[in-house]
Motif scaffolding. Structure first.
Motif, mmCIF file in Angstrom:
data_model
loop_
_atom_site.group_PDB
_atom_site.id
_atom_site.type_symbol
_atom_site.label_atom_id
_atom_site.label_comp_id
_atom_site.label_asym_id
_atom_site.label_seq_id
_atom_site.Cartn_x
_atom_site.Cartn_y
_atom_site.Cartn_z
ATOM 1 N N LEU A 30 34.207 7.186 60.636
ATOM 2 C CA LEU A 30 33.020 7.963 60.946
ATOM 3 C C LEU A 30 32.961 9.258 60.134
ATOM 4 C CD1 LEU A 30 32.912 7.580 64.859
ATOM 5 C CD2 LEU A 30 31.532 6.380 63.145
ATOM 6 N N ASP A 31 34.120 9.725 59.648
ATOM 7 C CA ASP A 31 34.177 10.983 58.902
ATOM 8 C C ASP A 31 34.308 10.801 57.400
ATOM 9 O OD1 ASP A 31 34.031 12.493 61.257
ATOM 10 O OD2 ASP A 31 36.202 12.360 61.572
ATOM 11 N N HIS A 32 34.277 9.555 56.913
ATOM 12 C CA HIS A 32 34.435 9.307 55.484
ATOM 13 C C HIS A 32 33.361 8.337 55.003
ATOM 14 C CE1 HIS A 32 38.455 10.497 56.919
ATOM 15 N NE2 HIS A 32 38.615 11.036 55.719
ATOM 16 N N LEU A 61 32.353 10.803 47.195
ATOM 17 C CA LEU A 61 33.132 10.678 48.419
ATOM 18 C C LEU A 61 32.765 11.825 49.347
ATOM 19 C CD1 LEU A 61 35.442 10.478 45.775
ATOM 20 C CD2 LEU A 61 36.314 8.928 47.498
ATOM 21 N N ILE A 62 32.483 11.518 50.591
ATOM 22 C CA ILE A 62 32.048 12.521 51.552
ATOM 23 C C ILE A 62 33.073 12.611 52.673
ATOM 24 C CG2 ILE A 62 30.238 13.203 53.169
ATOM 25 C CD1 ILE A 62 28.236 11.754 51.394
ATOM 26 N N PHE A 63 33.591 13.818 52.890
ATOM 27 C CA PHE A 63 34.552 14.097 53.955
ATOM 28 C C PHE A 63 33.884 15.026 54.963
ATOM 29 C CE2 PHE A 63 36.920 13.054 50.204
ATOM 30 C CZ PHE A 63 38.078 12.403 50.624
ATOM 31 N N ASN A 64 33.623 14.530 56.168
ATOM 32 C CA ASN A 64 33.050 15.371 57.221
ATOM 33 C C ASN A 64 34.156 16.210 57.854
ATOM 34 O OD1 ASN A 64 30.448 14.285 56.934
ATOM 35 N ND2 ASN A 64 30.962 12.559 58.253
ATOM 36 N N HIS A 65 33.821 17.454 58.214
ATOM 37 C CA HIS A 65 34.788 18.292 58.932
ATOM 38 C C HIS A 65 34.080 18.962 60.092
ATOM 39 C CE1 HIS A 65 33.176 21.891 56.813
ATOM 40 N NE2 HIS A 65 33.145 21.107 55.754
ATOM 41 N N LYS A 66 34.704 18.861 61.263
ATOM 42 C CA LYS A 66 34.101 19.393 62.478
ATOM 43 C C LYS A 66 34.297 20.900 62.585
ATOM 44 C CE LYS A 66 34.809 15.081 65.043
ATOM 45 N NZ LYS A 66 35.392 14.337 63.913
#
Length: 474
Positions: free
Chosen positions: A17-19, A106-111
Motif C-alpha cells: 500500500l505504501d509502494h 518509484l513512489i514511497f509513501n510516508h505517514k
C-alpha cells in the motif's frame, strides 16, 4: 509481492500500500534483450533492510545472482536510516537494465513528516570479500510532503535514506585535504599583505571601518595559521601522545575560530550603523568597545574551556569507498572529553549560525536602504538629474561593496549545509572558506582603490563624502 508475466507496454504495480512502481516500455524492451518473447517476468517486492547493512557482507537475498554485472562504483556513497526498514526490489527479465532514456518511477509513501530523504539503490562491490553500499547514482529525488518520488535510470534494489550521510571516497578526500592546506597557506600569506595595506590606509586616512577590517583580518590570520599548526603538530606526534603543546594549539584554534566569527558579527553591526543609522549615532570610544567584545568574548570562552580540560587530540574516523576505515587527527577539542559534543555544538554550530543569520539580516537591511535611496531619486526625476554622474556611480559601487563584503565575511560558511547532501557542495564550501584570506586581500585592494577615488572626488566636491559616512567619537 507481485511476480507476473507482462506485455512490453508500460506497467504500473503496487507491491504494498505504501509502494508503487511505474516502468516504461523502454525498460521492459531492454530487459528482453535480443529475445523474441512477447512477455517477460516482472518481479516487484519489498525486502527487509537487514540484508543491506554495509557491515560484513551478508548472503545475497533470493533472486540476486553473484555473477551479474554491476554499475561502476561512484564516489557518492550514502549512509543513513532506510525509511520504513524496507527495500523495494524491481527486476524484469534476465538482462541488466541501466542507462534508460525514460526513467522508472518509484513512489514511497510516508505517514510521518520526513524532510531530509534521498532516493538510493544498492550498489554491489565487485570484490567478493567486501560488502556493497547505498548510492544515488542515476536517481533523482522529489519530496511532495507525503511521498518520495524517485526517478531512476536502471532497475535494482531501491530505498529512501532518511537523514543520509554522504561518504567521500579516498581520492576525493586527498584532493580536499590538498585544497584545504594550500588554501589556508595562501590565506595566511594574503592576509598578512591585507594587514599591511590596512595599516597603510589607517595611517593615511584614519577610519573606524578600516580598524574593524584590520581586526577581522587579524582574527582570520590567526584562524588559518592555527589550523595549519594544529594539523602539522599532530602529524609529528606519536599515536597515543597528546601533550601540553597540542592542548595549547587546540585552545589557539578554538579561540581563533570564535574571534573570527565575533568580528564577522561586528562587521555586520558596523555596516548597520554605517548605512542604516547614518545620522543618529553617538558612540564614545567606539573601536575600543568593539575590541573588548571582539577579543574579550573569545578569550573568556577559550580560557574557561581550557581550565575545564576541553582541549587535546581529536580523532575522526573516516570511511573510504571500499568500506575501509581511516582516522584523521588534529589538535582541537579532545575526543576523550565527556562534554565535547555540547561545547562543540554551542561554540562551533549554534554561534556561527547565529552570526550568519544576523549578517544575512544586516545584508537585507543594507540592500533595502540602498534600494530606497535609488527609488527616492527615481520618484523625483529632476532631483535625480541634479546628482552628477560620479555620485550615482559611487552609490552603486557602495552597494556592490556592501554585497561583496557581506558575502566574504561569514555568509560563505552558511554553505556548510550543502556538505551533507552533495560532494560538489563539499568542494565549494572547502574552496571558498579556505581561500577567505585571499578574498580579504581583494577586499583590501578594493578599499585602496576606493580611497584614491574618494580623495580625487573630494578635491572637486568636499561635501560629497558626507552622504555615506558616520562619525564616531574616540
Amino acid at each position: 509481492m507481485q511476480r507476473n508475466g507482462c506485455s512490453l507496454d508500460q506497467v504500473e504495480v503496487n507491491p504494498t500500500l505504501d509502494h508503487r512502481v511505474h516502468i516504461p516500455s523502454s525498460a521492459l524492451q531492454r530487459s528482453r534483450g535480443a529475445g523474441s518473447e512477447d512477455k517477460i517476468l516482472l518481479v516487484a517486492t519489498v525486502i527487509d533492510s537487514y540484508f543491506f547493512e554495509d557491515n560484513p557482507k551478508p548472503s545475497p537475498p533470493p533472486g540476486r545472482g553473484r555473477g551479474r554485472k554491476v554499475l561502476p562504483v561512484q564516489p557518492n556513497h550514502m549512509r543513513g536510516t532506510v525509511m520504513g526498514g524496507l527495500v523495494l526490489v524491481v527486476r524484469a527479465g534476465n538482462n541488466p537494465v541501466r542507462n534508460l532514456p525514460q526513467p522508472i518511477t518509484l513512489i514511497f509513501n510516508h505517514k510521518k513528516q520526513v524532510e531530509n530523504g534521498t532516493c538510493v539503490f544498492w550498489q554491489e562491490s565487485e570484490l567478493e570479500h567486501e560488502t556493497g553500499h547505498w548510492s544515488r547514482y542515476g536517481c533523482d529525488t522529489n519530496n511532495t510532503g507525503t511521498e518520495f518520488i524517485c526517478s531512476c535510470n536502471h532497475l535494482s534494489f531501491f530505498a529512501v535514506l532518511v537523514n543520509p550521510e554522504l561518504l567521500v571516497d579516498e581520492r576525493n578526500a586527498v584532493a580536499l585535504n590538498y585544497i584545504t592546506y594550500i588554501g589556508s597557506a595562501l590565506s595566511v600569506f594574503f592576509t598578512i599583505i591585507s594587514l599591511i595595506i590596512y595599516v597603510y590606509l589607517q595611517k593615511k586616512r584614519p577610519e573606524k571601518a578600516i580598524g574593524v577590517h584590520m581586526n577581522l583580518a587579524g582574527a582570520l590570520l590567526c584562524l588559518h595559521l592555527s589550523f595549519l599548526l594544529c594539523s602539522f603538530w599532530v602529524w609529528l606526534m606519536k599515536e597515543k601522545e597528546e601533550g601540553w603543546v597540542c592542548r595549547g594549539l587546540g585552545l589557539f584554534l578554538h579561540w581563533s575560530l570564535l574571534a573570527t566569527f565575533t568580528w564577522m558579527a561586528l562587521e555586520g553591526f558596523h555596516l548597520y550603523l554605517l548605512l542604516v543609522r547614518v545620522f543618529n549615532i553617538y558612540v564614545r570610544r567606539y573601536l575600543l568597545k568593539l575590541c573588548l567584545v571582539g577579543w574579550g568574548l573569545p578569550t573568556l570562552t577559550a580560557v574557561i574551556c581550557g581550565i575545564s580540560g576541553v582541549y587535546g587530540k581529536y580523532s575522526l574516523k573516516l570511511m573510504t569507498e571500499n568500506n575501509h576505515s581511516s582516522t584523521a587527527e588534529i589538535c582541537w577539542m579532545s575526543s576523550q572529553f565527556p562534554q565535547r559534543l555540547v561545547v562543540s555544538y554551542i561554540s562551533t554550530v549554534a554561534f556561527p549560525c547565529l552570526v550568519i543569520l544576523c549578517n544575512s539580516c544586516m545584508l537585507g537591511l543594507v540592500v533595502f536602504r540602498l534600494w530606497g535611496l535609488r527609488k527616492e531619486g527615481g520618484v523625483n526625476e529632476s532631483r535625480w538629474k541634479k546628482m552628477n554622474k560620479e555620485k550615482g556611480t559611487r552609490l552603486w559601487k557602495d552597494c556592490a561593496t556592501v554585497l561583496g563584503l557581506s558575502c566574504v565575511l561569514g555568509l560563505t560558511w552558511g554553505l556548510a549545509s550543502t556538505t551533507y547532501i552533495s560532494l560538489s557542495g563539499i568542494y565549494v564550501f572547502t574552496i571558498l572558506n579556505s581561500l577567505q584570506g585571499v578574498f580579504m586581500f581583494l577586499w583590501s585592494l578594493a578599499l585602496t582603490h576606493k580611497s584614491r577615488s574618494d580623495n580625487d572626488s573630494s578635491v572637486r566636491d568636499p561635501s560629497s563624502q558626507k552622504m555615506m559616512t558616520t562619525s564616531f567619537n574616540n
